[in-house]
Design a protein around this motif. Structure first.
Motif, PDB file in Angstrom:
ATOM      1  N   MET A   1      38.648  30.618  25.821  1.00 59.19           N
ATOM      2  CA  MET A   1      38.976  30.529  27.104  1.00 59.19           C
ATOM      3  C   MET A   1      39.048  31.832  27.729  1.00 59.19           C
ATOM      4  SD  MET A   1      39.607  29.061  29.914  1.00 59.19           S
ATOM      5  CE  MET A   1      40.389  28.175  31.236  1.00 59.19           C
ATOM      6  N   ILE A   2      39.602  32.958  26.866  1.00 59.02           N
ATOM      7  CA  ILE A   2      40.050  34.516  27.801  1.00 59.02           C
ATOM      8  C   ILE A   2      38.745  34.667  27.812  1.00 59.02           C
ATOM      9  CG2 ILE A   2      41.613  36.773  27.561  1.00 59.02           C
ATOM     10  CD1 ILE A   2      42.606  34.586  28.120  1.00 59.02           C
ATOM     11  N   LYS A   3      37.777  34.922  27.102  1.00 59.89           N
ATOM     12  CA  LYS A   3      36.363  35.213  26.844  1.00 59.89           C
ATOM     13  C   LYS A   3      35.494  34.905  27.743  1.00 59.89           C
ATOM     14  CE  LYS A   3      32.191  35.954  23.796  1.00 59.89           C
ATOM     15  NZ  LYS A   3      31.999  37.399  25.415  1.00 59.89           N
ATOM     16  N   MET A   4      35.481  33.485  28.239  1.00 58.34           N
ATOM     17  CA  MET A   4      35.532  32.815  29.697  1.00 58.34           C
ATOM     18  C   MET A   4      35.051  33.452  30.872  1.00 58.34           C
ATOM     19  SD  MET A   4      35.063  28.847  30.548  1.00 58.34           S
ATOM     20  CE  MET A   4      35.906  28.916  30.926  1.00 58.34           C
ATOM     21  N   VAL A   5      36.766  34.010  30.959  1.00 61.90           N
ATOM     22  CA  VAL A   5      37.285  34.873  32.027  1.00 61.90           C
ATOM     23  C   VAL A   5      36.926  35.961  31.994  1.00 61.90           C
ATOM     24  CG1 VAL A   5      39.674  34.719  33.427  1.00 61.90           C
ATOM     25  CG2 VAL A   5      39.318  32.431  31.821  1.00 61.90           C
ATOM     26  N   ARG A   6      36.839  36.944  30.816  1.00 60.06           N
ATOM     27  CA  ARG A   6      36.533  37.668  31.261  1.00 60.06           C
ATOM     28  C   ARG A   6      35.401  37.773  31.516  1.00 60.06           C
ATOM     29  NH1 ARG A   6      38.366  42.586  27.496  1.00 60.06           N
ATOM     30  NH2 ARG A   6      36.908  43.205  28.578  1.00 60.06           N
ATOM     31  N   ASP A   7      34.360  37.442  30.842  1.00 60.02           N
ATOM     32  CA  ASP A   7      32.196  37.122  31.809  1.00 60.02           C
ATOM     33  C   ASP A   7      32.653  36.643  32.284  1.00 60.02           C
ATOM     34  OD1 ASP A   7      32.201  37.402  28.244  1.00 60.02           O
ATOM     35  OD2 ASP A   7      31.874  35.096  28.049  1.00 60.02           O
ATOM     36  N   LEU A   8      33.677  36.456  33.120  1.00 57.92           N
ATOM     37  CA  LEU A   8      33.675  36.311  35.100  1.00 57.92           C
ATOM     38  C   LEU A   8      33.303  37.341  35.609  1.00 57.92           C
ATOM     39  CD1 LEU A   8      35.132  32.651  35.370  1.00 57.92           C
ATOM     40  CD2 LEU A   8      32.648  33.853  35.530  1.00 57.92           C
ATOM     41  N   GLY A   9      34.175  38.154  34.863  1.00 64.10           N
ATOM     42  CA  GLY A   9      34.406  39.832  35.162  1.00 64.10           C
ATOM     43  C   GLY A   9      36.141  39.830  35.733  1.00 64.10           C
ATOM     44  N   ILE A  10      36.832  39.036  35.501  1.00 62.07           N
ATOM     45  CA  ILE A  10      38.071  39.037  35.980  1.00 62.07           C
ATOM     46  C   ILE A  10      39.151  40.099  34.800  1.00 62.07           C
ATOM     47  CG2 ILE A  10      40.699  37.331  35.784  1.00 62.07           C
ATOM     48  CD1 ILE A  10      38.589  36.083  36.628  1.00 62.07           C
ATOM     49  N   THR A  11      39.250  41.184  35.183  1.00 66.33           N
ATOM     50  CA  THR A  11      40.861  42.073  34.656  1.00 66.33           C
ATOM     51  C   THR A  11      41.968  41.284  34.653  1.00 66.33           C
ATOM     52  OG1 THR A  11      40.840  43.817  36.392  1.00 66.33           O
ATOM     53  CG2 THR A  11      38.324  43.768  34.591  1.00 66.33           C
ATOM     54  N   SER A  12      42.452  41.892  33.207  1.00 67.48           N
ATOM     55  CA  SER A  12      44.250  41.698  32.928  1.00 67.48           C
ATOM     56  C   SER A  12      44.606  42.689  34.375  1.00 67.48           C
ATOM     57  CB  SER A  12      44.666  42.895  32.297  1.00 67.48           C
ATOM     58  OG  SER A  12      44.685  44.014  32.107  1.00 67.48           O
ATOM     59  N   GLU A  13      44.378  43.690  35.842  1.00 73.40           N
ATOM     60  CA  GLU A  13      44.933  44.337  36.378  1.00 73.40           C
ATOM     61  C   GLU A  13      44.001  43.310  37.617  1.00 73.40           C
ATOM     62  OE1 GLU A  13      42.634  46.112  34.482  1.00 73.40           O
ATOM     63  OE2 GLU A  13      43.823  47.187  33.733  1.00 73.40           O
ATOM     64  N   ILE A  14      43.390  42.287  37.452  1.00 72.75           N
ATOM     65  CA  ILE A  14      43.259  41.632  38.922  1.00 72.75           C
ATOM     66  C   ILE A  14      44.109  40.142  38.745  1.00 72.75           C
ATOM     67  CG2 ILE A  14      41.210  40.052  39.535  1.00 72.75           C
ATOM     68  CD1 ILE A  14      39.294  41.773  39.139  1.00 72.75           C
ATOM     69  N   ALA A  15      44.560  40.219  37.497  1.00 72.05           N
ATOM     70  CA  ALA A  15      45.347  38.544  36.930  1.00 72.05           C
ATOM     71  C   ALA A  15      46.384  39.236  37.632  1.00 72.05           C
ATOM     72  CB  ALA A  15      45.213  37.994  35.963  1.00 72.05           C
ATOM     73  N   TYR A  16      47.088  40.433  37.581  1.00 73.66           N
ATOM     74  CA  TYR A  16      48.387  41.186  37.862  1.00 73.66           C
ATOM     75  C   TYR A  16      48.490  41.269  39.531  1.00 73.66           C
ATOM     76  CZ  TYR A  16      49.798  42.381  32.963  1.00 73.66           C
ATOM     77  OH  TYR A  16      49.731  42.284  31.608  1.00 73.66           O
ATOM     78  N   VAL A  17      47.539  41.206  40.352  1.00 75.20           N
ATOM     79  CA  VAL A  17      47.501  41.562  41.689  1.00 75.20           C
ATOM     80  C   VAL A  17      47.596  40.436  42.344  1.00 75.20           C
ATOM     81  CG1 VAL A  17      46.426  42.269  43.558  1.00 75.20           C
ATOM     82  CG2 VAL A  17      46.025  43.942  41.670  1.00 75.20           C
ATOM     83  N   ALA A  18      46.154  38.859  41.716  1.00 75.62           N
ATOM     84  CA  ALA A  18      46.988  37.875  41.999  1.00 75.62           C
ATOM     85  C   ALA A  18      47.892  37.341  42.038  1.00 75.62           C
ATOM     86  CB  ALA A  18      46.177  37.168  41.173  1.00 75.62           C
ATOM     87  N   GLY A  19      48.664  37.446  40.563  1.00 74.68           N
ATOM     88  CA  GLY A  19      50.437  37.143  40.316  1.00 74.68           C
ATOM     89  C   GLY A  19      51.204  37.339  41.626  1.00 74.68           C
ATOM     90  N   MET A  20      51.385  38.691  42.632  1.00 72.04           N
ATOM     91  CA  MET A  20      51.608  40.029  43.609  1.00 72.04           C
ATOM     92  C   MET A  20      51.617  39.156  44.281  1.00 72.04           C
ATOM     93  SD  MET A  20      53.938  41.268  41.341  1.00 72.04           S
ATOM     94  CE  MET A  20      54.836  42.623  43.384  1.00 72.04           C
ATOM     95  N   ALA A  21      50.057  38.641  44.751  1.00 63.32           N
ATOM     96  CA  ALA A  21      49.265  37.937  46.104  1.00 63.32           C
ATOM     97  C   ALA A  21      50.272  36.678  46.443  1.00 63.32           C
ATOM     98  CB  ALA A  21      47.849  38.206  45.779  1.00 63.32           C
ATOM     99  N   SER A  22      50.456  35.999  45.294  1.00 62.21           N
ATOM    100  CA  SER A  22      51.317  34.643  45.135  1.00 62.21           C
ATOM    101  C   SER A  22      52.165  34.828  45.668  1.00 62.21           C
ATOM    102  CB  SER A  22      50.792  34.047  43.508  1.00 62.21           C
ATOM    103  OG  SER A  22      51.566  32.896  43.653  1.00 62.21           O
ATOM    104  N   ILE A  23      53.216  35.631  44.905  1.00 63.23           N
ATOM    105  CA  ILE A  23      55.091  35.844  45.440  1.00 63.23           C
ATOM    106  C   ILE A  23      54.917  36.401  47.172  1.00 63.23           C
ATOM    107  CG2 ILE A  23      56.464  37.450  44.879  1.00 63.23           C
ATOM    108  CD1 ILE A  23      55.868  37.431  41.908  1.00 63.23           C
ATOM    109  N   LEU A  24      54.300  36.996  47.546  1.00 65.49           N
ATOM    110  CA  LEU A  24      53.549  37.701  48.907  1.00 65.49           C
ATOM    111  C   LEU A  24      53.406  36.540  50.087  1.00 65.49           C
ATOM    112  CD1 LEU A  24      52.575  41.121  47.975  1.00 65.49           C
ATOM    113  CD2 LEU A  24      55.285  40.077  49.256  1.00 65.49           C
TER     114      LEU A  24
END
Length: 69
Positions: A1-24
């Protein structure tokens, strides 16, 4: 599953930013609820969006582990 997400071009930094954006976005939704006609609905939306943050942060952690391997 994680490989599929990585293949979409999503990095850990993008996921962290999305988490912060969700809080904001959740905070902004709660603030907007003071002016909304349907205050209860706006507050529920704020809670719903706020619940996304742990998912994004955990996805970021999983991607970070995968990036290190």
């Amino acid at each position: 599953m994680i490989k599929m997400v990585r293949d979409l071009g999503i990095t850990s930094e993008i996921a962290y930013v999305a988490g912060m954006a969700s809080i904001l976005l959740s905070i902004m939704s709660w603030a907007a609820a003071k002016r909304a006609q349907d205050r209860a609905s706006a507050q529920r939306w704020g809670i719903f969006v706020g619940l996304w943050a742990p998912t994004f942060f955990e996805l970021g952690n999983a991607l970070k582990i995968d990036e290190e391997n």
